[in-house]
Design a protein around this motif. Structure first.
Motif, mmCIF file in Angstrom:
data_model
loop_
_atom_site.group_PDB
_atom_site.id
_atom_site.type_symbol
_atom_site.label_atom_id
_atom_site.label_comp_id
_atom_site.label_asym_id
_atom_site.label_seq_id
_atom_site.Cartn_x
_atom_site.Cartn_y
_atom_site.Cartn_z
ATOM 1 N N ALA A 13 7.019 -4.288 4.964
ATOM 2 C CA ALA A 13 5.613 -4.504 4.598
ATOM 3 C C ALA A 13 5.160 -5.921 4.934
ATOM 4 N N LEU A 14 5.976 -6.912 4.609
ATOM 5 C CA LEU A 14 5.569 -8.288 4.875
ATOM 6 C C LEU A 14 5.681 -8.636 6.356
ATOM 7 N N ASN A 15 6.550 -7.954 7.081
ATOM 8 C CA ASN A 15 6.535 -8.109 8.545
ATOM 9 C C ASN A 15 5.177 -7.689 9.099
ATOM 10 N N MET A 16 4.633 -6.576 8.594
ATOM 11 C CA MET A 16 3.296 -6.140 9.023
ATOM 12 C C MET A 16 2.262 -7.204 8.661
ATOM 13 N N PHE A 17 2.384 -7.731 7.451
ATOM 14 C CA PHE A 17 1.437 -8.740 6.962
ATOM 15 C C PHE A 17 1.370 -9.929 7.913
ATOM 16 N N THR A 18 2.538 -10.365 8.431
ATOM 17 C CA THR A 18 2.554 -11.521 9.336
ATOM 18 C C THR A 18 1.935 -11.208 10.697
ATOM 19 N N GLN A 19 1.696 -9.913 10.966
ATOM 20 C CA GLN A 19 1.067 -9.515 12.226
ATOM 21 C C GLN A 19 -0.411 -9.173 12.031
ATOM 22 N N GLY A 20 -0.958 -9.540 10.873
ATOM 23 C CA GLY A 20 -2.369 -9.302 10.628
ATOM 24 C C GLY A 20 -2.689 -7.899 10.166
ATOM 25 N N VAL A 21 -1.670 -7.141 9.749
ATOM 26 C CA VAL A 21 -1.872 -5.766 9.278
ATOM 27 C C VAL A 21 -1.750 -5.742 7.759
ATOM 28 N N ASP A 22 -2.738 -5.171 7.088
ATOM 29 C CA ASP A 22 -2.690 -5.053 5.638
ATOM 30 C C ASP A 22 -1.670 -3.978 5.271
ATOM 31 N N PRO A 23 -0.569 -4.329 4.585
ATOM 32 C CA PRO A 23 0.449 -3.327 4.284
ATOM 33 C C PRO A 23 0.079 -2.398 3.130
ATOM 34 N N GLN A 24 -1.019 -2.695 2.443
ATOM 35 C CA GLN A 24 -1.454 -1.878 1.306
ATOM 36 C C GLN A 24 -0.447 -1.927 0.151
ATOM 37 N N LEU A 25 0.416 -2.916 0.148
ATOM 38 C CA LEU A 25 1.330 -3.178 -0.959
ATOM 39 C C LEU A 25 1.188 -4.650 -1.326
ATOM 40 N N ASP A 26 1.243 -4.947 -2.606
ATOM 41 C CA ASP A 26 0.986 -6.303 -3.077
ATOM 42 C C ASP A 26 2.292 -6.996 -3.456
ATOM 43 N N PHE A 27 2.738 -7.884 -2.580
ATOM 44 C CA PHE A 27 3.923 -8.693 -2.856
ATOM 45 C C PHE A 27 3.532 -10.159 -3.041
ATOM 46 N N SER A 28 2.322 -10.384 -3.538
ATOM 47 C CA SER A 28 1.829 -11.757 -3.667
ATOM 48 C C SER A 28 2.581 -12.548 -4.734
ATOM 49 N N ASN A 29 3.294 -11.863 -5.615
ATOM 50 C CA ASN A 29 4.127 -12.569 -6.597
ATOM 51 C C ASN A 29 5.572 -12.107 -6.412
#
Length: 565
Positions: free
Chosen positions: A289-305
């Protein structure tokens, strides 16, 4: 091992000449399904207790999972208990679907339907093993016999579903897994899935989830992607299926397998937090999920904490997230290498100066703040660290912005301390080392009292006079001097008692606090008698006082080093 490898049969890849997945990119998140409470839990040395399962379930919901496999309720009373507790305690939000696993066996299927009574949204996930090896070794059946197991299971599940829906209106969906998909002849896996879809009455409006697990990772990730693409292209009634994947990590490449499989057509992904699972684990959903996040893709999962999630995971599973785990590991955002430290520091400076809307910091693929990681631990210092790393730590810990010319001197001090300590230095240790070496340094000379007086001539020129008292190893001496400014007059005053030979080289200053009582810090560079340069630091609300404190600090440090030499 020289000859032992000969007993292993190389994996035979799918014959493909027109593969398309290598040219694809991931542009949207798949449907995620957490199997932490089932696949993950069964792999624990000490399985989770009820309160731990409830905490894990709530955490998964908070992260954003809409499909959660909660157990194998027909397998044991404890598995049955968690499902009943979730349902009867109203723990399941209306937009979350609970998934239950069951083998394609009649008695287990019936018990599973008893377990889900009262739930609103359920996925009945049934499976049977289809691989060549399992057919030969475990079941001793041919392909037709294996298909019969799946079809009979599907027939009973459909019958019980129709009865339950008629009574309660429960929303029931189907999922079928040809277990050990990667070890199954690809055309046979397509055949058995098509038979199951037909028996379940799959349509475009009511599709069946076809889960294609890498139950045992047997090949390179590109081969798994080939299998998924081949399956998607050759499955009849493809629009009536949701293609799901469930990679394991036996070869250590589950994340790569998942990413390539998504490119190859998979629409849904099953896995666990931090990859917990049998043997070497499941797919790590956090990393994907966070790999997607680093590519500008919203993973639709919240790992902000992420650290809070990690703490809950460790509490519930009694497992430890490795220090080098991507994104969540203690050392995930650290840099010991000097060149890395310098590049990271320059990256932060560039971000501040350029006001770029993009994340552009070398060596850090993600902003630690996006997952609620602090900047302070980004760079940690040991004897291998470079001259800029310690300066970076000081800036983020105290707001001290050491001039670049000072980095080598303080860097050498830090390296020597780290060598003596025999381990990395923590942030507080670096701050204490700086204060001991500079701001709190006690040397031969101590300034007791002083004052500046400015005399302005009729022609506009200004002369500054310095008067004060200095303690030189217990002897109190008056010093007086005049010059073209505070620094020059202080040097002249020092020369009046024989402190000579020091040449002013450089001066840097900046504020380290705000408001009417703001403090300023001065970094003074002096050329010492004979050869070499040395730095001193002064801090005071009056920047002129901070400057003379810095000068005296540098002289005291030079005298002390000379005495030690």
């Amino acid at each position: 091992m020289q000859y032992a490898n000969k007993k292993y049969i190389p994996f035979q890849p799918v014959k493909m000449t027109n593969r398309e997945w290598p040219d694809k990119v991931i542009t949207k998140a798949p449907v995620w399904c957490s199997v932490d409470l089932r696949d993950g839990n069964q792999a624990l040395v000490t399985p989770m207790q009820l309160d731990e399962k409830l905490l894990m379930f709530k955490t998964l919901v908070d992260i954003g999972f809409k499909e959660i496999e909660v157990g194998f309720p027909s397998a044991s009373d404890t598995e049955y208990e968690i499902l009943r507790t979730l349902i009867e305690g109203n723990y399941i939000p209306d937009d979350v679907t609970v998934q239950v696993l069951v083998q394609a066996r009649a008695e287990l299927i019936k018990k599973t339907f008893e377990a889900v009574k009262g739930a609103k949204n359920v996925i009945i996930h049934f499976y049977n093993s289809t691989s060549t090896l399992q057919r030969k070794v475990v079941f001793k059946k041919d392909m037709d016999g294996i298909v019969d197991i799946a079809v009979e299971g599907a027939r009973l599940i459909r019958k019980l579903t129709e009865e339950e829906v008629a009574k309660s209106g429960m929303n029931i969906r189907y999922e079928y897994s040809p277990e050990s998909f990667t070890g199954t002849e690809i055309d046979f896996s397509i055949r058995i899935c098509e038979e199951v879809m037909r028996e379940l009455g799959a349509t475009k409006e009511n599709p069946v989830i076809l889960n294609l697990p890498s139950t045992v990772e047997m090949s390179t990730p590109n081969t798994y992607a080939d299998q998924i693409e081949y399956f998607c292209k050759n499955l009849h009634n493809r629009e009536a299926a949701i293609v799901s994947i469930h990679p394991h990590n036996d070869r250590g490449t589950a994340v790569a397998s998942a990413e390539l499989a998504i490119m190859a057509g998979a629409e849904r992904v099953e896995g666990t937090l931090f990859g917990n699972g049998e043997r070497t684990g499941n797919l790590d959903l956090v990393t994907v999920a966070l790999n997607m996040f680093t590519q500008g893709v919203d993973p639709q999962l919240d790992f902000s904490n992420i650290l809070e999630i990690k703490n809950i995971y460790e509490k519930c599973t009694k497992m430890h997230v490795h220090e080098r785990q991507p994104y969540a590991g203690e050392l995930a955002f650290t840099a010991f290498s000097g060149s890395h430290q310098d590049a990271i520091r320059k990256g932060y400076d560039y971000m501040e100066d350029s006001k770029t809307p993009y994340w552009e910091v070398p060596y850090l693929p993600i902003n630690p703040a996006d997952v609620n990681r602090e900047y302070e631990p980004v760079i940690r210092i040991n004897s291998q660290s470079g001259k800029g790393g310690a300066a970076f730590v000081l800036e983020h810990a105290c707001g001290y912005r050491l001039p670049k010319e000072m980095h080598p001197e303080f860097g050498a001090i830090v390296k020597a301390a780290s060598d003596a300590y025999g381990d990395e230095l923590k942030e507080q240790q670096i701050v204490e080392l700086f204060n001991k070496e500079y701001t709190e340094f006690k040397g031969k000379y101590t300034l007791l009292q002083h004052r500046f007086t400015e005399l302005r001539d009729m022609d506009g020129t200004t002369e500054t006079r310095f008067e004060g008292y200095i303690n030189e190893n217990g002897a109190i001496k008056m010093i007086v001097g005049s010059g073209n400014g505070p620094i020059d007059s202080f040097f002249q005053a020092l020369s009046s008692i024989g402190i000579t030979g020091y040449e002013f080289v450089n001066y840097h200053e900046h504020a380290i606090s705000r408001g009417s009582d703001a403090l300023g810090i001065c970094y003074i560079e002096l050329k010492v008698p004979g050869n070499g340069h040395i730095f001193g630091v002064g801090i005071n609300a009056n920047i002129n006082v901070a400057a003379i404190q810095g000068i005296l600090c540098a002289i005291n440090r030079a005298e002390a080093h000379h005495t030690q030499a």
